[in-house]
Design a protein around this motif. Sequence first.
Motif, PDB file in Angstrom:
ATOM      1  N   THR A  88       0.829  -1.211   0.000  1.00 16.22           N
ATOM      2  CA  THR A  88       0.000   0.000   0.000  1.00 16.22           C
ATOM      3  C   THR A  88       0.859   1.256   0.000  1.00 16.22           C
ATOM      4  O   THR A  88       0.411   2.307  -0.446  1.00 16.22           O
ATOM      5  CB  THR A  88      -0.929   0.029   1.228  1.00 16.22           C
ATOM      6  N   LEU A  89       2.076   1.165   0.502  1.00 12.77           N
ATOM      7  CA  LEU A  89       2.973   2.319   0.519  1.00 12.77           C
ATOM      8  C   LEU A  89       3.655   2.483  -0.836  1.00 12.77           C
ATOM      9  O   LEU A  89       4.014   1.490  -1.475  1.00 12.77           O
ATOM     10  CB  LEU A  89       4.039   2.152   1.597  1.00 12.77           C
ATOM     11  N   PRO A  90       3.855   3.724  -1.269  1.00 15.26           N
ATOM     12  CA  PRO A  90       4.599   3.970  -2.518  1.00 15.26           C
ATOM     13  C   PRO A  90       6.037   3.469  -2.389  1.00 15.26           C
ATOM     14  O   PRO A  90       6.605   3.437  -1.291  1.00 15.26           O
ATOM     15  CB  PRO A  90       4.555   5.496  -2.661  1.00 15.26           C
ATOM     16  N   GLN A  91       6.625   3.113  -3.499  1.00 16.39           N
ATOM     17  CA  GLN A  91       7.975   2.558  -3.487  1.00 16.39           C
ATOM     18  C   GLN A  91       9.014   3.466  -2.825  1.00 16.39           C
ATOM     19  O   GLN A  91       9.831   2.983  -2.039  1.00 16.39           O
ATOM     20  CB  GLN A  91       8.420   2.221  -4.908  1.00 16.39           C
ATOM     21  N   PRO A  92       9.018   4.790  -3.102  1.00 16.71           N
ATOM     22  CA  PRO A  92      10.033   5.633  -2.447  1.00 16.71           C
ATOM     23  C   PRO A  92       9.960   5.573  -0.929  1.00 16.71           C
ATOM     24  O   PRO A  92      10.979   5.657  -0.244  1.00 16.71           O
ATOM     25  CB  PRO A  92       9.709   7.045  -2.967  1.00 16.71           C
ATOM     26  N   GLN A  93       8.741   5.439  -0.391  1.00 14.69           N
ATOM     27  CA  GLN A  93       8.605   5.380   1.056  1.00 14.69           C
ATOM     28  C   GLN A  93       9.166   4.071   1.613  1.00 14.69           C
ATOM     29  O   GLN A  93       9.751   4.050   2.689  1.00 14.69           O
ATOM     30  CB  GLN A  93       7.136   5.529   1.451  1.00 14.69           C
ATOM     31  N   LEU A  94       8.988   2.996   0.883  1.00 13.69           N
ATOM     32  CA  LEU A  94       9.561   1.725   1.307  1.00 13.69           C
ATOM     33  C   LEU A  94      11.084   1.791   1.283  1.00 13.69           C
ATOM     34  O   LEU A  94      11.761   1.279   2.177  1.00 13.69           O
ATOM     35  CB  LEU A  94       9.068   0.594   0.400  1.00 13.69           C
ATOM     36  N   GLN A  95      11.609   2.429   0.276  1.00 16.31           N
ATOM     37  CA  GLN A  95      13.069   2.570   0.175  1.00 16.31           C
ATOM     38  C   GLN A  95      13.618   3.398   1.331  1.00 16.31           C
ATOM     39  O   GLN A  95      14.692   3.122   1.855  1.00 16.31           O
ATOM     40  CB  GLN A  95      13.439   3.196  -1.166  1.00 16.31           C
ATOM     41  N   ARG A  96      12.860   4.421   1.744  1.00 16.92           N
ATOM     42  CA  ARG A  96      13.296   5.254   2.875  1.00 16.92           C
ATOM     43  C   ARG A  96      13.270   4.487   4.192  1.00 16.92           C
ATOM     44  O   ARG A  96      13.969   4.846   5.141  1.00 16.92           O
ATOM     45  CB  ARG A  96      12.402   6.492   2.996  1.00 16.92           C
ATOM     46  N   SER A  97      12.458   3.460   4.272  1.00 17.12           N
ATOM     47  CA  SER A  97      12.303   2.737   5.537  1.00 17.12           C
ATOM     48  C   SER A  97      13.503   1.867   5.883  1.00 17.12           C
ATOM     49  O   SER A  97      13.725   1.547   7.045  1.00 17.12           O
ATOM     50  CB  SER A  97      11.042   1.862   5.488  1.00 17.12           C
ATOM     51  N   LEU A  98      14.279   1.462   4.886  1.00 14.26           N
ATOM     52  CA  LEU A  98      15.441   0.607   5.139  1.00 14.26           C
ATOM     53  C   LEU A  98      16.643   1.487   5.475  1.00 14.26           C
ATOM     54  O   LEU A  98      17.493   1.768   4.637  1.00 14.26           O
ATOM     55  CB  LEU A  98      15.738  -0.273   3.926  1.00 14.26           C
ATOM     56  N   VAL A  99      16.713   1.907   6.738  1.00 17.05           N
ATOM     57  CA  VAL A  99      17.757   2.849   7.142  1.00 17.05           C
ATOM     58  C   VAL A  99      19.113   2.169   7.220  1.00 17.05           C
ATOM     59  O   VAL A  99      20.119   2.689   6.771  1.00 17.05           O
ATOM     60  CB  VAL A  99      17.406   3.490   8.501  1.00 17.05           C
ATOM     61  N   TYR A 100      19.144   0.983   7.826  1.00 12.67           N
ATOM     62  CA  TYR A 100      20.408   0.236   7.912  1.00 12.67           C
ATOM     63  C   TYR A 100      20.108  -1.253   7.795  1.00 12.67           C
ATOM     64  O   TYR A 100      19.257  -1.787   8.514  1.00 12.67           O
ATOM     65  CB  TYR A 100      21.121   0.521   9.239  1.00 12.67           C
ATOM     66  N   ILE A 101      20.782  -1.905   6.879  1.00  9.74           N
ATOM     67  CA  ILE A 101      20.635  -3.349   6.697  1.00  9.74           C
ATOM     68  C   ILE A 101      21.929  -4.072   7.061  1.00  9.74           C
ATOM     69  O   ILE A 101      21.913  -5.122   7.694  1.00  9.74           O
ATOM     70  CB  ILE A 101      20.245  -3.694   5.245  1.00  9.74           C
ATOM     71  N   GLY A 102      23.065  -3.498   6.676  1.00  6.25           N
ATOM     72  CA  GLY A 102      24.342  -4.099   7.022  1.00  6.25           C
ATOM     73  C   GLY A 102      24.587  -5.404   6.275  1.00  6.25           C
ATOM     74  O   GLY A 102      23.929  -5.706   5.269  1.00  6.25           O
TER      75      GLY A 102
END
Length: 588
Positions: A88-102
């Motif tokens: 339901t969230l736009p793709q840019p917002q999902l991309q912003r959510s991954l702050v650190y994966i490592g």
Amino acid sequence: MATSLKALTLLLAVVVSSSLVLLLSSLSGEQLSAYQLHLTVAKETLNRGWQRNFHRLAGMHWDIRHAAGMLPNETRSQLAPLWNYTFTLPQPQLQRSLVYIGPNHRLRRVLLGLQQGQPTKVGVIGGSISHGASASKIGQTDWFSLVGNFMVNSYPQAKVTLRNGCLPATPSALMEMCLEQSVDSDVDLLFIEYVANDGANRFDETKAKVYERLLRKTLTQPKKPAVLLVQLMPKGAAFSPSNKEKVHYFHTLEDNYGALAQYYDAPWLSWRNSVWRLGELHRYGYNWTDFMWNKDFMHPIDAGHKAIADVVVYAIQQSALQLAMSPYGVPDLDLLLEPLPAPMFPGNYEGKNRLCVYGEAFRSTVVNASGWSFIDEGGPGKRKWGYIATKPDSLLSIKLDTRRTSSTPSALAGRMNVMLSYLRSYENMGSAWVFCLAGCKCASQTINAHHSLRQSTVFLARLLPTEHAECVIGVKVLRNTTSGKHKFKVNGLMMNEYTGSDVATRVHEERWLHQMLSINDPNAVPQGGPRAKTPAKPAAAAAAANKAAAAAAAAATATAASKGAGSVAGQALQHQRQQQQQQSQQGD
């Protein structure tokens, strides 16, 4: 022929994308505004379009890899169910959510096990939101259940077991001492959510230390589980700018906890980043009401829970995609075998948990409840058991074995770290005196359970009693009150062999939510001082309270003496008189 056609299609897509970038960069400000307006009007169409294009791109990507001989059919078929999810969230917002994966080696191992059909245990710890508050159907529409359902459907060959260990209205400090009661020791994947409950003071180092100890305990569980930090938002973040309790983007512990995420290589997923521009800046036509319950604008409704699930699912999809392109190997194993680093905060090692009794289990430690009743203020699926008193002089006595069993050197040698869990709320709450009644010794303290924030939340009061096989802790309701009423609720007790360097005897960790009061209340004072304050004429009110308490104590002492000076009540009253004399000398 087919391979050449697909390669040509990909080249054409790149050319078209480049042309679009050049076209947009050449638009005037007026034309660009019109373009943005079209995006806002066509929000739903845009979302559906991104969802459809995402899957097309994923399919094209897989086909190219297969044509190059990099991915076999079996791998493609295993990963296919992962894309049967609608965001339901736009793709840019999902991309912003991954702050650190490592390096993500722990989650990669879990996903590999799922692909191979290994039984997998998934858990979550946090507060009321992750417990499912404001979801229409807890167990179905809350974010953890949505994520669990996604994992079950994506990996049908594996047995996925879910456990929700969240405790509503509790901070991370409680879970740090009660982890064993909420998380299976053989958990494989664990989500941690506490930013919403830990407050909005980004300078609170004490909270970060507590959170680090909790994080270290989860990372050192027997199976070295993958731990993902799902960071939500504190109360006030979704309020209107005109609301005096509004907190800003940076008023959160998320960024402090983010430093720990990076230090320990624990993926950091930010719901704040994923919805802030939508709710606060109304991008794509969104508003906070699209996500939040309009009664408190803190607990998400079904759409909000779905948005949180989107963030977690997106992280899992990206990790699975990366695992397929870069298979699990020696670098992952090397990281897995790497020992946990020393604490980020020097000396902040996790202590051995000895006891955690919460809710109904708390009754086993109580030896006297004069004037107290054991009541459930919740309901089915959300129990809120605890001892409640509404009249002054009511005495609750709790017996513990405070002898340490660990030989680990500690600044608290000869003492046990004890946390008393109690309720603070905005109406009808009174004050209580907490002290060591018999067997052990500790510094007593007065606790005011009333605050101005319109929120009912569990706080923790810290005691450092000396070692004793039968240490009795007393909780006595006082006459002085800032609400006009005297309700006091105790709902749990935790004890561990703390090995850190903080030996302060005054309350500190129980102030975890105080910053939310002080942001908008210039008169707010941290609790945990020697005496509770009254709003008007504090000296006169305190003197009156002392006089009344002394009179009640004298009368009660006489009664207790007639029943035997060795009784618990008699010891409590004798101890109280000594404390009152000391407090009268100290004053306010």
